[in-house]
Design a protein around this motif. Structure first.
Motif, short mmCIF file in Angstrom:
data_model
loop_
_atom_site.label_atom_id
_atom_site.label_comp_id
_atom_site.label_asym_id
_atom_site.label_seq_id
_atom_site.Cartn_x
_atom_site.Cartn_y
_atom_site.Cartn_z
N CYS A 1 1.21 2.18 2.05
CA CYS A 1 0.55 2.57 3.30
C CYS A 1 0.34 1.34 4.17
N GLY A 2 0.95 1.37 5.35
CA GLY A 2 0.79 0.26 6.29
C GLY A 2 1.77 -0.87 6.10
N GLY A 3 2.72 -0.74 5.25
CA GLY A 3 3.71 -1.79 5.01
C GLY A 3 4.32 -1.63 3.64
N LEU A 4 5.25 -2.53 3.32
CA LEU A 4 5.95 -2.43 2.04
C LEU A 4 5.67 -3.62 1.13
N LYS A 5 4.55 -4.31 1.36
CA LYS A 5 4.15 -5.42 0.51
C LYS A 5 3.30 -4.90 -0.64
N GLN A 6 3.10 -5.77 -1.65
CA GLN A 6 2.29 -5.38 -2.79
C GLN A 6 0.87 -5.00 -2.37
N ALA A 7 0.37 -5.70 -1.34
CA ALA A 7 -0.99 -5.41 -0.86
C ALA A 7 -1.10 -4.02 -0.25
N ILE B 1 -0.69 1.49 -3.02
CA ILE B 1 -1.87 2.20 -3.48
C ILE B 1 -1.50 3.04 -4.69
N TYR B 2 -2.29 2.88 -5.76
CA TYR B 2 -2.02 3.60 -7.00
C TYR B 2 -2.99 4.76 -7.18
N LEU B 3 -2.52 5.78 -7.85
CA LEU B 3 -3.34 6.96 -8.16
C LEU B 3 -3.27 7.23 -9.65
N ASN B 4 -4.42 7.20 -10.32
CA ASN B 4 -4.50 7.64 -11.72
C ASN B 4 -4.49 9.16 -11.70
N ILE B 5 -3.42 9.73 -12.14
CA ILE B 5 -3.23 11.17 -11.98
C ILE B 5 -4.20 11.98 -12.85
N ARG B 6 -4.77 11.36 -13.88
CA ARG B 6 -5.70 12.09 -14.76
C ARG B 6 -7.12 12.09 -14.22
N THR B 7 -7.53 10.99 -13.64
CA THR B 7 -8.90 10.87 -13.15
C THR B 7 -9.01 11.06 -11.64
N GLY B 8 -7.89 10.92 -10.93
CA GLY B 8 -7.93 11.03 -9.48
C GLY B 8 -8.41 9.74 -8.81
N LYS B 9 -8.54 8.67 -9.57
CA LYS B 9 -9.04 7.42 -9.04
C LYS B 9 -7.94 6.66 -8.31
N ILE B 10 -8.26 6.09 -7.16
CA ILE B 10 -7.36 5.24 -6.40
C ILE B 10 -7.65 3.79 -6.76
N PHE B 11 -6.59 2.99 -6.97
CA PHE B 11 -6.83 1.57 -7.28
C PHE B 11 -5.65 0.75 -6.75
N TYR B 12 -5.89 -0.56 -6.71
CA TYR B 12 -4.89 -1.53 -6.23
C TYR B 12 -4.64 -2.56 -7.33
N ARG B 13 -3.53 -3.26 -7.23
CA ARG B 13 -3.25 -4.35 -8.18
C ARG B 13 -3.63 -5.68 -7.55
#
Length: 223
Positions: free
Chosen positions: A202-208, A211-223
């Motif tokens: 979202c907003g570009g193609l860099k690692q920053a 956006i990741y989605l834990n499909i079991r918990t619905g939690k959004i997280f970043y690396r």
């Protein structure tokens, strides 16, 4: 006989005197008194108040904010349908119109791609815009979101989680529909072994921008 005649004449004289008194003195006084009483009872004449004409209210300011009606609308670099599509806006998006021209609305400042080149700007057709936000039902919203991410990995298996998360990210401004269209939806991650995760840029193609989605918990997280 003379006494009788004199008595009659005396009575006539008295009667004439009384009538004269009534006609020439008493009645005029009574009429004058009645006229004064009538005039006193009349309501005073109130002078008319002449009101000045009130100035006409100023016309309302022209409408400048509109909302996109089609599911997807191309933004063009000139006010005609043959012009190049610069970007895309989506149903319900709010647009601020800076200028109206031949049925088109300009939504950006003028700019020049190269020195000496023509001025261009971003234009949308006014016929595709509404003055009030469109009413979007839950079913329509789900259909629209599905079109953005229908090519996601394991789409049918995780349909509800993908839909709700995508809706959340678009509503809070983290992502745009174009972000999901560019990546064809959610992509399965092979990086994490301890959790099943999917990602989108979202907003570009860099690692920053990943956006990741834990499909079991619905939690959004970043690396």
């Amino acid at each position: 006989m003379k006494k009788v005649i004199m008595a009659v004449l005396l009575l006539l004289g008295v009667a004439c005197a009384g009538a004269g008194y009534y006609i020439f003195y008493y009645k005029p006084q009574q009429d004058a008194l009645a006229l004064e009483q009538a005039q006193a009872q009349e309501e005073p004449v109130v002078p008319l108040v002449i009101l000045e004409d009130e100035p006409e209210p100023p016309p309302p300011p022209p409408q400048t904010d509109y909302y996109v009606n089609p599911d997807k609308l191309g933004v063009r670099e000139a006010p005609n349908y043959d012009a190049f599509i610069e970007s895309v806006v989506y149903r319900g998006d709010k647009l601020h119109i800076l200028e109206k021209k031949d049925g088109w609305g300009r939504i950006s400042a003028y700019f020049v791609y190269e020195e000496g080149g023509p001025e261009v700007a971003e234009w949308v057709p006014m016929e595709a815009l509404l003055e009030v936000p469109p009413t979007i039902t839950k079913k329509e919203r789900m259909t629209t979101l599905s079109e953005y991410i229908e090519d996601s990995d394991d789409f049918k298996q995780h349909f509800e989680m993908f839909i709700s998360t995508t809706d959340q990210l678009i509503k809070d401004g983290t992502c745009t529909p174009l972000d999901f269209e560019e990546t064809k939806g959610w992509i399965r991650s092979v990086t994490f072994s301890e959790q099943e995760a999917y990602f989108v840029y979202c907003g570009g193609l860099k690692q920053a921008n990943k956006i990741y989605l834990n499909i079991r918990t619905g939690k959004i997280f970043y690396r």
